[in-house]
Design a protein around this motif. Structure first.
Motif, short mmCIF file in Angstrom:
data_model
loop_
_atom_site.label_atom_id
_atom_site.label_comp_id
_atom_site.label_asym_id
_atom_site.label_seq_id
_atom_site.Cartn_x
_atom_site.Cartn_y
_atom_site.Cartn_z
N GLY A 99 0.84 -1.02 0.03
CA GLY A 99 0.08 0.06 0.20
C GLY A 99 0.69 1.13 0.06
O GLY A 99 2.24 1.04 0.26
N PRO A 100 0.13 2.59 0.07
CA PRO A 100 0.94 3.75 -0.20
C PRO A 100 1.99 4.05 1.08
O PRO A 100 2.90 4.41 0.85
CB PRO A 100 -0.26 4.82 0.02
N ASP A 101 1.37 3.62 2.41
CA ASP A 101 2.17 3.63 3.52
C ASP A 101 3.54 2.72 3.55
O ASP A 101 4.74 3.39 3.77
CB ASP A 101 1.53 3.43 4.80
N ASP A 102 3.36 1.65 2.89
CA ASP A 102 4.62 0.67 2.82
C ASP A 102 5.56 1.24 1.70
O ASP A 102 6.56 1.37 2.03
CB ASP A 102 4.03 -0.64 2.17
N PHE A 103 4.94 1.72 0.82
CA PHE A 103 5.67 2.37 -0.38
C PHE A 103 6.55 3.61 0.35
O PHE A 103 7.88 3.81 -0.09
CB PHE A 103 5.00 2.79 -1.43
N ASN A 104 5.64 4.70 0.71
CA ASN A 104 6.35 5.93 1.41
C ASN A 104 7.66 5.32 2.40
O ASN A 104 8.53 6.07 2.25
CB ASN A 104 5.33 6.37 2.07
N ILE A 107 10.60 4.33 0.43
CA ILE A 107 11.30 5.26 -0.39
C ILE A 107 12.01 6.21 0.55
O ILE A 107 13.12 6.71 0.27
CB ILE A 107 10.33 6.41 -1.04
N TYR A 108 11.51 6.42 2.01
CA TYR A 108 12.32 7.11 2.96
C TYR A 108 13.58 6.41 3.26
O TYR A 108 14.36 7.13 3.73
CB TYR A 108 11.13 7.26 4.18
N ASN A 109 13.52 5.04 3.27
CA ASN A 109 14.80 4.10 3.73
C ASN A 109 15.41 3.66 2.37
O ASN A 109 16.39 2.89 2.66
CB ASN A 109 14.28 3.09 4.49
N ILE A 110 15.20 4.25 1.24
CA ILE A 110 15.99 3.41 0.18
C ILE A 110 17.50 3.73 0.15
O ILE A 110 18.20 2.96 -0.21
CB ILE A 110 15.25 3.98 -1.36
N ALA A 111 18.00 4.79 0.60
CA ALA A 111 19.44 4.92 0.58
C ALA A 111 19.89 3.95 1.79
O ALA A 111 21.12 3.52 1.17
CB ALA A 111 19.69 6.41 0.91
N GLU A 112 19.24 3.75 2.74
CA GLU A 112 20.06 2.92 3.72
C GLU A 112 19.85 1.42 3.05
O GLU A 112 20.47 0.69 3.51
CB GLU A 112 19.26 3.19 5.10
N ILE A 113 18.66 1.27 2.57
CA ILE A 113 18.25 -0.15 2.11
C ILE A 113 19.55 -0.60 0.99
O ILE A 113 20.09 -1.63 1.21
CB ILE A 113 16.85 -0.39 1.60
N PHE A 114 19.60 0.01 0.05
CA PHE A 114 20.46 -0.25 -0.93
C PHE A 114 22.07 0.25 -0.80
O PHE A 114 22.76 -0.37 -1.47
CB PHE A 114 19.93 0.28 -2.23
N PRO A 121 13.85 -0.64 -11.68
CA PRO A 121 12.32 -0.52 -10.97
C PRO A 121 12.11 -1.68 -10.08
O PRO A 121 11.25 -1.71 -9.45
CB PRO A 121 11.59 0.02 -12.25
N THR A 122 12.58 -2.88 -10.92
CA THR A 122 12.22 -4.21 -10.14
C THR A 122 12.82 -4.30 -8.87
O THR A 122 12.35 -5.23 -8.09
CB THR A 122 12.65 -5.36 -11.07
N SER A 123 13.63 -3.51 -8.51
CA SER A 123 14.30 -3.42 -7.05
C SER A 123 13.24 -3.41 -5.94
O SER A 123 13.37 -3.66 -4.85
CB SER A 123 15.46 -2.52 -6.95
N ILE A 124 12.22 -2.59 -6.40
CA ILE A 124 11.00 -2.11 -5.46
C ILE A 124 10.23 -3.41 -5.28
O ILE A 124 10.13 -3.83 -3.89
CB ILE A 124 10.40 -0.92 -6.03
#
Length: 182
Positions: A99-104, A107-114, A121-124
């Motif tokens: 859902g939108p909350d999961d996606f947000n 996105i907020y943590n993407i730099a830490e994750i990767f 885009p398949t990384s999502i």
């Protein structure tokens, strides 16, 4: 360029198909040797379905399968195909609707994750699938990533094959015009 295949005329097309199938099955069997839980990501496409089919035929236990979809994105939702394959091969199937909350949060943590710039885009969906697999205790995952490129499974490849004779002319066209056809 021309791909030179040693002995390319040694086998008939049917023999090459059998050889490819045998190598594929051997590859899946080799990767299923594990002392931890194993599973597969499944979209319902040919590539991931073939992986699950081979995993299921080579295992006495039910295979764990994982699928993801995004809320309110029906054009990209392949869960019904994945469910068909999961039912056909009697897998232990797990699904996640993002859902939108999961996606947000993602996105907020993407730099830490990767920890690295990434434009795939398949990384999502892969992130959400791996998180779900981890929650279910599955440590090894087989995927269908790659065969579409190898076997020309995308529509854009079919377009290029059908229009190969025009390829030299396409080099002079602007990219935005070419992308319209791919």
């Amino acid at each position: 360029w021309n791909l030179e295949v040693p002995g390319k005329n040694d086998l008939s097309e049917q023999r090459y198909i059998i050889k490819l199938r045998n190598e594929f099955e051997k590859s899946i069997k080799y990767r299923m040797v594990s002392d931890v839980p194993i599973g597969a990501f499944i979209s319902g496409g040919v590539d991931s379905s073939a992986v699950v089919a081979n995993m299921s035929s080579g295992s006495c236990k039910s295979i764990n399968t994982f699928s993801v979809a995004f809320e309110d994105c029906e054009d990209f939702n392949e869960l019904h195909y994945a469910r068909e394959i999961a039912n056909l091969f009697k897998t232990n199937h797990h699904e996640l609707i993002v859902g939108p909350d999961d996606f947000n949060e993602f996105i907020y943590n993407i730099a830490e994750i990767f920890d690295d710039p990434l434009s795939d885009p398949t990384s999502i969906p892969i992130y959400f699938l791996t998180r779900l697999a981890k929650e279910k205790g599955v440590k090894v995952i087989l995927t269908g990533d790659g065969p579409d490129e190898l076997f020309l499974g995308y529509r854009k490849w079919l377009f290029l094959i059908k229009n190969k004779k025009y390829y030299d002319y396409s080099k002079i066209l602007p990219k935005n015009i070419l992308l319209h056809f791919l």
